[in-house]
Design an enzyme around this catalytic site. Structure first.
Site, PDB file in Angstrom:
ATOM      1  N   ASP A 160       0.797  -1.236   0.000  1.00 42.28           N
ATOM      2  CA  ASP A 160       0.000   0.000   0.000  1.00 42.28           C
ATOM      3  C   ASP A 160       0.828   1.283   0.000  1.00 42.28           C
ATOM      4  OD1 ASP A 160       0.890   0.215   2.719  1.00 42.28           O
ATOM      5  OD2 ASP A 160      -0.837  -0.925   3.402  1.00 42.28           O
ATOM      6  N   HIS A 175       6.691  -7.564  -1.492  1.00 44.56           N
ATOM      7  CA  HIS A 175       5.615  -7.990  -2.401  1.00 44.56           C
ATOM      8  C   HIS A 175       5.234  -6.917  -3.408  1.00 44.56           C
ATOM      9  CE1 HIS A 175       4.290 -11.128   0.854  1.00 44.56           C
ATOM     10  NE2 HIS A 175       5.395 -11.466   0.234  1.00 44.56           N
ATOM     11  N   CYS A 178       1.913  -0.597 -26.907  1.00 48.46           N
ATOM     12  CA  CYS A 178       1.852  -1.863 -27.651  1.00 48.46           C
ATOM     13  C   CYS A 178       0.513  -2.584 -27.530  1.00 48.46           C
ATOM     14  CB  CYS A 178       2.987  -2.788 -27.200  1.00 48.46           C
ATOM     15  SG  CYS A 178       2.675  -3.543 -25.594  1.00 48.46           S
ATOM     16  N   GLY A 205       1.939  -6.748  13.029  1.00 45.13           N
ATOM     17  CA  GLY A 205       0.736  -7.030  12.235  1.00 45.13           C
ATOM     18  C   GLY A 205       0.922  -7.988  11.079  1.00 45.13           C
TER      19      GLY A 205
HETATM   20  N1  APR Z   1      -2.325  -4.359  15.111  1.00 46.62           N
HETATM   21  C1  APR Z   1      -1.545  -5.482  15.086  1.00 46.62           C
HETATM   22  N2  APR Z   1      -1.921  -6.611  14.444  1.00 46.62           N
HETATM   23  C2  APR Z   1      -3.100  -6.606  13.799  1.00 46.62           C
HETATM   24  C3  APR Z   1      -3.957  -5.485  13.780  1.00 46.62           C
HETATM   25  C4  APR Z   1      -3.525  -4.317  14.495  1.00 46.62           C
HETATM   26  N3  APR Z   1      -4.269  -3.214  14.549  1.00 46.62           N
HETATM   27  N4  APR Z   1      -5.065  -5.797  13.069  1.00 46.62           N
HETATM   28  C5  APR Z   1      -4.891  -7.056  12.642  1.00 46.62           C
HETATM   29  N5  APR Z   1      -3.720  -7.559  13.064  1.00 46.62           N
HETATM   30  C6  APR Z   1      -3.091  -8.857  12.790  1.00 46.62           C
HETATM   31  C7  APR Z   1      -4.050 -10.000  12.547  1.00 46.62           C
HETATM   32  O1  APR Z   1      -4.378 -10.610  13.784  1.00 46.62           O
HETATM   33  C8  APR Z   1      -3.236 -10.914  11.648  1.00 46.62           C
HETATM   34  O2  APR Z   1      -2.516 -11.865  12.397  1.00 46.62           O
HETATM   35  O3  APR Z   1      -2.386  -8.713  11.573  1.00 46.62           O
HETATM   36  C9  APR Z   1      -2.247  -9.977  10.954  1.00 46.62           C
HETATM   37  C10 APR Z   1      -2.497  -9.813   9.469  1.00 46.62           C
HETATM   38  O4  APR Z   1      -2.272 -11.043   8.848  1.00 46.62           O
HETATM   39  P1  APR Z   1      -2.543 -11.292   7.291  1.00 46.62           P
HETATM   40  O5  APR Z   1      -3.886 -10.781   6.926  1.00 46.62           O
HETATM   41  O6  APR Z   1      -2.245 -12.711   7.021  1.00 46.62           O
HETATM   42  O7  APR Z   1      -1.471 -10.321   6.593  1.00 46.62           O
HETATM   43  P2  APR Z   1       0.058 -10.588   6.253  1.00 46.62           P
HETATM   44  O8  APR Z   1       0.739 -11.373   7.306  1.00 46.62           O
HETATM   45  O9  APR Z   1       0.620  -9.268   5.902  1.00 46.62           O
HETATM   46  O10 APR Z   1      -0.072 -11.472   4.959  1.00 46.62           O
HETATM   47  C11 APR Z   1       1.080 -11.803   4.235  1.00 46.62           C
HETATM   48  O11 APR Z   1      -0.240 -12.707   2.477  1.00 46.62           O
HETATM   49  O12 APR Z   1      -2.002 -12.687   0.971  1.00 46.62           O
HETATM   50  C12 APR Z   1      -0.684 -12.381   1.171  1.00 46.62           C
HETATM   51  O13 APR Z   1       0.529 -10.973  -0.178  1.00 46.62           O
HETATM   52  C13 APR Z   1      -0.359 -10.941   0.917  1.00 46.62           C
HETATM   53  O14 APR Z   1       1.474  -9.677   1.884  1.00 46.62           O
HETATM   54  C14 APR Z   1       0.377 -10.510   2.173  1.00 46.62           C
HETATM   55  C15 APR Z   1       0.811 -11.830   2.773  1.00 46.62           C
END
Ligand code: APR
Length: 265
Positions: free
Chosen positions: A122, A137, A172, A209
């Site tokens: 993002d 990513h 293209c 997170g």
């Molecule tokens: N503060 C801290 N943690 C949080 C918060 C917050 N405010 N809100 C949510 N979370 C936690 C959730 O509990 C979860 O464990 O953040 C985590 C997000 O996990 P995912 O959704 O799996 O995201 P991420 O780990 O970044 O995913 C990795 O997966 O789909 C792919 O390419 C995508 O980069 C991404 C990768």
């Protein structure tokens, strides 16, 4: 031996003692010279961008095999582009850095943080003022032609998107694609190597997170720990690496990181 220090791996059910956790985080920051921040979707949840997994997560509504895999994109890119136009575009362009992003940038300004390694696409770390950002990513604000690789900004892409979906290259005619790593694609080698070097040479890694279930990115905190760094995990939910962390904070990042950074000043 059970760990008797309540600030280390506190029982998530107990709610822990938040101010003691913040003081412990501040102490770890004070003691460290090279801090690396590793972030996932949870940090941007506080900017209004939903996470991928868990309740209300993107992937519970949109199958990533269809909306975010290279195989499906090649077969029919219109799924990705409708998802981008109708769901992602507004979320990404309207989002502003949250207090946790700003706290990370402040730590870099103070010379504490030497790199931010992020799985997020993002661009919010840069918007917050972080300079050394390793995007594992890619970045969904950039696009390029799948055929001739001509680059397109998000503004150019949105204009083309109004004319036709999927948007096509003005040079293209090839289909445009996001400059992100889709499922089934390799991560950019140079970025991965640099991130590994940072993980191996830092003395504290703070994971914010991330569910830590997507590899190879999720290896980096483990790599840092195995190289002798301290490991802090800030996450609402438990992660598979909690048991090796020196400190786990089971709460929203915005509840603890800005406060610890404030104390560290
Ligand atoms: N503060 C801290 N943690 C949080 C918060 C917050 N405010 N809100 C949510 N979370 C936690 C959730 O509990 C979860 O464990 O953040 C985590 C997000 O996990 P995912 O959704 O799996 O995201 P991420 O780990 O970044 O995913 C990795 O997966 O789909 C792919 O390419 C995508 O980069 C991404 C990768």
């Amino acid at each position: 031996m059970p760990n008797e220090d309540p600030s280390v791996n506190p029982d998530p059910e107990s709610g822990g003692d938040r101010s003691a956790e913040i003081v412990r985080l501040k102490a770890l920051l004070d003691a460290a010279e090279r801090v690396v921040i590793f972030t996932g979707a949870g940090i941007s949840a506080e900017s209004g961008i939903p996470t991928y997994r868990g309740a209300g997560g993107m992937w519970s509504k949109y199958d990533p095999e269809i909306y975010a895999s290279i195989d499906y994109f090649r077969r029919d890119p219109s799924y990705y582009w409708r998802f981008f136009r109708d769901v992602r575009h507004d979320l990404i362009t309207r989002a502003k850095p949250c207090p946790a992003h700003l706290a990370v940038a402040e730590l870099e300004r103070r010379g504490k943080v030497c790199a931010v390694i992020t799985q997020n696409i993002d661009g919010l770390h840069r918007k917050a003022g972080s300079n050394r950002v390793l995007e594992l990513h890619g970045n969904t604000n950039r696009f390029y032609c799948f055929e001739c690789r001509a680059p397109y900004s998000i503004e150019q892409t949105c204009e083309l998107m109004e004319q036709q979906l999927p948007p096509c290259c003005t040079e293209c005619g090839g289909v445009l694609r996001p400059d992100v790593v889709l499922f089934g694609e390799m991560l950019p080698t140079e970025v991965v190597n640099e991130a590994a070097r940072e993980a191996e040479s830092c003395d504290l890694m703070i994971v914010i997170g991330s569910s830590l279930v997507v590899y190879p990115a999720a290896n980096l905190p483990y790599q840092a720990k195995m190289s002798g760094a301290g490991l802090v995990i800030i996450n609402v939910d438990p992660t598979p690496l909690d048991h090796v962390a020196d400190l786990c904070l089971h709460c929203p990042a915005g509840e603890v990181l800005p406060a610890a950074v404030e104390l560290n000043s």
